[in-house]
Write a protein that holds these residues in place. Structure first.
Motif, PDB file in Angstrom:
ATOM      1  N   ARG A 379      61.267  21.793 -14.362  1.00 20.43           N
ATOM      2  CA  ARG A 379      61.784  21.547 -15.712  1.00 20.43           C
ATOM      3  C   ARG A 379      60.732  20.786 -16.520  1.00 20.43           C
ATOM      4  O   ARG A 379      60.849  19.580 -16.739  1.00 20.43           O
ATOM      5  CB  ARG A 379      63.100  20.754 -15.633  1.00 20.43           C
ATOM      6  CG  ARG A 379      63.717  20.398 -16.988  1.00 20.43           C
ATOM      7  CD  ARG A 379      64.117  21.613 -17.802  1.00 20.43           C
ATOM      8  NE  ARG A 379      64.663  21.230 -19.105  1.00 20.43           N
ATOM      9  CZ  ARG A 379      64.980  22.095 -20.068  1.00 20.43           C
ATOM     10  NH1 ARG A 379      64.818  23.382 -19.855  1.00 20.43           N
ATOM     11  NH2 ARG A 379      65.453  21.678 -21.211  1.00 20.43           N
ATOM     12  N   VAL A 438      68.460  22.024 -14.404  1.00 20.70           N
ATOM     13  CA  VAL A 438      67.763  23.097 -13.694  1.00 20.70           C
ATOM     14  C   VAL A 438      68.733  24.232 -13.362  1.00 20.70           C
ATOM     15  O   VAL A 438      68.395  25.416 -13.520  1.00 20.70           O
ATOM     16  CB  VAL A 438      67.088  22.547 -12.419  1.00 20.70           C
ATOM     17  CG1 VAL A 438      66.532  23.688 -11.569  1.00 20.70           C
ATOM     18  CG2 VAL A 438      65.968  21.572 -12.787  1.00 20.70           C
ATOM     19  N   ASP A 441      69.334  26.235 -16.409  1.00 16.78           N
ATOM     20  CA  ASP A 441      68.211  27.124 -16.685  1.00 16.78           C
ATOM     21  C   ASP A 441      68.243  28.368 -15.806  1.00 16.78           C
ATOM     22  O   ASP A 441      67.822  29.455 -16.228  1.00 16.78           O
ATOM     23  CB  ASP A 441      66.885  26.389 -16.460  1.00 16.78           C
ATOM     24  CG  ASP A 441      66.590  25.365 -17.545  1.00 16.78           C
ATOM     25  OD1 ASP A 441      67.286  25.373 -18.571  1.00 16.78           O
ATOM     26  OD2 ASP A 441      65.666  24.550 -17.352  1.00 16.78           O
ATOM     27  N   ASP A 448      65.268  28.429 -20.026  1.00 15.75           N
ATOM     28  CA  ASP A 448      64.170  27.945 -19.191  1.00 15.75           C
ATOM     29  C   ASP A 448      62.892  27.929 -20.023  1.00 15.75           C
ATOM     30  O   ASP A 448      62.429  28.971 -20.489  1.00 15.75           O
ATOM     31  CB  ASP A 448      64.022  28.860 -17.975  1.00 15.75           C
ATOM     32  CG  ASP A 448      62.918  28.428 -17.029  1.00 15.75           C
ATOM     33  OD1 ASP A 448      62.249  27.415 -17.304  1.00 15.75           O
ATOM     34  OD2 ASP A 448      62.718  29.112 -16.007  1.00 15.75           O
TER      35      ASP A 448
END
Length: 506
Positions: A379, A438, A441, A448
């Motif tokens: 990330r 995360v 994403d 993302d």
């Protein structure tokens, strides 16, 4: 008359133009860049001098590491040696000087082979870490007072760990070729500098970062060898084989996975085999200690134990922690196989190590080092990274203030038990927050930041751009549009630019 640019300069400039500039893509990075003159301009000459991103980030990492050494100065000058609580009130504690004598290095004892005096009969660290400690002892002067020798031992270890820190920064910088400046997340991470010389974890972290770089470059055997060496230095790196298994399963890359596993096993056996064969009791101490160790600092298990009149015994905690970790592994595997797009390797690597940290019965403050490089790859967004780092810095201060409170007698200087529980909670919330981002994403790949810039899986090596061969759930029958998103799109297995090129080919 201006000279014609060389072919090499033209190629370098084109490559630099293709790189993602964080001051253009990240609001926090842009705001922070005001300290050095503001965001980079479109006419900036990047990559045309000695100051390449790798060199800049390596020097920044060394500089910030040096600031971490300065933070330990009050302990180096006396707090490690005089007064039980002063090393905690100054938040500069380190295991390194204490274990120089406590684990027999001052007396020339051989780790794993020679029994130690006291309660810890053998060195309780994995073999490669023991070798690292022994080499530092060889480089330590054996003359002068024991305090002088411990100071030397810490300085020698600090120099060796600084090399590890530079390796980590360089490897992260080079793993995502189009995003080299994400390495600054590692180089400038405050918790990284504060915890780097508490213990010897940076050795395993450096080997793991190098392994990630090798996998990103498609060198699966080299990845396995480095990961095996990392596991010989610390237990956690072997966890990365789990995410790799399900990703290779989804992409049908079994041969590469087999090479990685084979390399890891051989490397681990080469390091551990001789000690296991000739000093099994000493070699097994690390594994027995990990099993027998009770609930300790930093874990939610400690909060439960200190708030219960009948706390769970160690065996029960071991069983429950193992079950929780197993459930997390199942969850990560399900996420990998059912996500609308195959997750990036760094994302799953971060999640599995974070799960181990959250469910474990102990969380030493230097364990944050395990996650910093993985977080920067999973990330690479400054806002989320700094929120997590702020929580870790608060925990770093919280544990030392709690130990100051428990060792200061009736003076009660520091943080009481309830306050320390809040510090643990802050660490857990910060880690889970980053995990949630995360996971979001992964479930919404258009969020993302790596894929928004046109990449698929730059740390994925053979997985980057590979087609799926095994998918479960709704991902096997994707909708035409999973979300409304305006910006760079990435086709499955190729960037939009590559897809357009393919469409135009005869």
């Amino acid at each position: 008359m201006c000279p014609m640019p060389s072919a090499e300069t033209t190629q370098t400039s084109a490559h630099e133009q293709d790189r993602v500039r964080p001051t253009k893509a990240d609001e926090v990075a842009a705001a922070g860049s005001e300290l050095i003159g503001g965001p980079v301009g479109r006419h900036a000459l990047l990559g045309t001098s000695w100051w390449t991103p790798v060199r800049v980030i390596a020097l920044v990492a060394i500089g910030v590491f040096a600031l971490g050494l300065v933070q330990k100065a009050p302990c180096y000058d006396g707090a490690w040696f005089f007064g039980a609580s002063s090393q905690y009130t100054h938040a500069c504690y380190s295991d390194i000087p204490h274990l120089y004598q406590g684990r027999g290095f001052a007396d020339g004892l051989v780790p794993y082979f020679d029994r130690l005096p006291g309660d810890m009969e053998y060195l309780e660290y994995p073999v490669l870490t023991g070798v690292f400690m022994e080499v530092a002892a060889w480089l330590t002067t054996g003359s002068g007072s024991i305090q002088h020798q411990e100071q030397w031992y810490w300085m020698v270890n600090a120099g060796m760990l600084m090399v590890c820190a530079a390796v980590i920064a360089v490897c992260v910088t080079r793993t995502h070729a189009r995003r080299p400046w994400d390495g600054l997340l590692v180089a400038l991470a405050p918790a990284f500098a504060l915890t780097a010389t508490i213990n010897w974890d940076l050795l395993a972290v450096a080997l793991t970062a190098a392994a990630m770089l090798m996998w990103a470059r498609g060198r699966s055997l080299a990845f396995g060898v480095l990961l095996g060496l990392a596991t010989a230095a610390k237990l956690y790196p072997f966890l990365l084989l789990g995410p790799l298994l399900v990703l290779c399963w989804r992409a049908g890359r079994w041969r590469d996975f087999g090479k990685a596993v084979g390399g890891a096993v051989v490397a681990w056996v080469v390091v551990n085999g001789p000690v296991m064969l000739f000093a099994f009791e000493g070699w097994s101490k690390f594994y027995r200690f990990s099993q027998e160790r009770g609930v300790d600092f930093g874990s939610f298990w400690l909060i439960m134990a200190q708030n219960s009149s009948d706390p769970l015994d160690t065996e029960t905690v071991n069983t429950l922690a193992t079950l929780l970790m197993a459930l997390c592994c199942v969850g990560v595997a399900a996420l990998a196989l059912t996500a609308p797009r195959r997750p990036r390797f760094a994302q799953l690597a971060f999640l599995i190590v974070a799960a181990f940290i959250v469910t474990n019965k102990v969380y030493s403050p230097q364990y944050v080092l395990w996650l910093v490089p993985l977080a920067a790859l999973a990330r690479p967004r400054w806002r989320d990274f700094l929120i997590w780092q702020a929580c870790e810095v608060m925990y770093f201060l919280g544990i030392w203030m709690y130990l100051a409170y428990t060792t200061s007698g009736d003076a009660h200087k520091g943080l009481p038990t309830d306050g320390y529980h809040w510090a643990i909670g802050l660490h857990l919330v910060g880690t889970l927050y980053l995990c949630a981002i995360v996971v979001r994403d992964i479930l919404m790949p258009e969020r993302d930041v790596v894929r928004r810039d046109g990449d698929d899986d730059p740390s994925g090596g053979v997985l980057d751009g590979a087609e799926d061969v095994f998918v479960l759930g709704a991902a096997a029958h994707p909708a035409h549009h999973t979300a409304d998103f305006e910006g760079p799109q990435v086709e499955w297995g190729a960037s939009k630019a590559e897809g357009s090129k393919a469409e135009g080919s005869p």
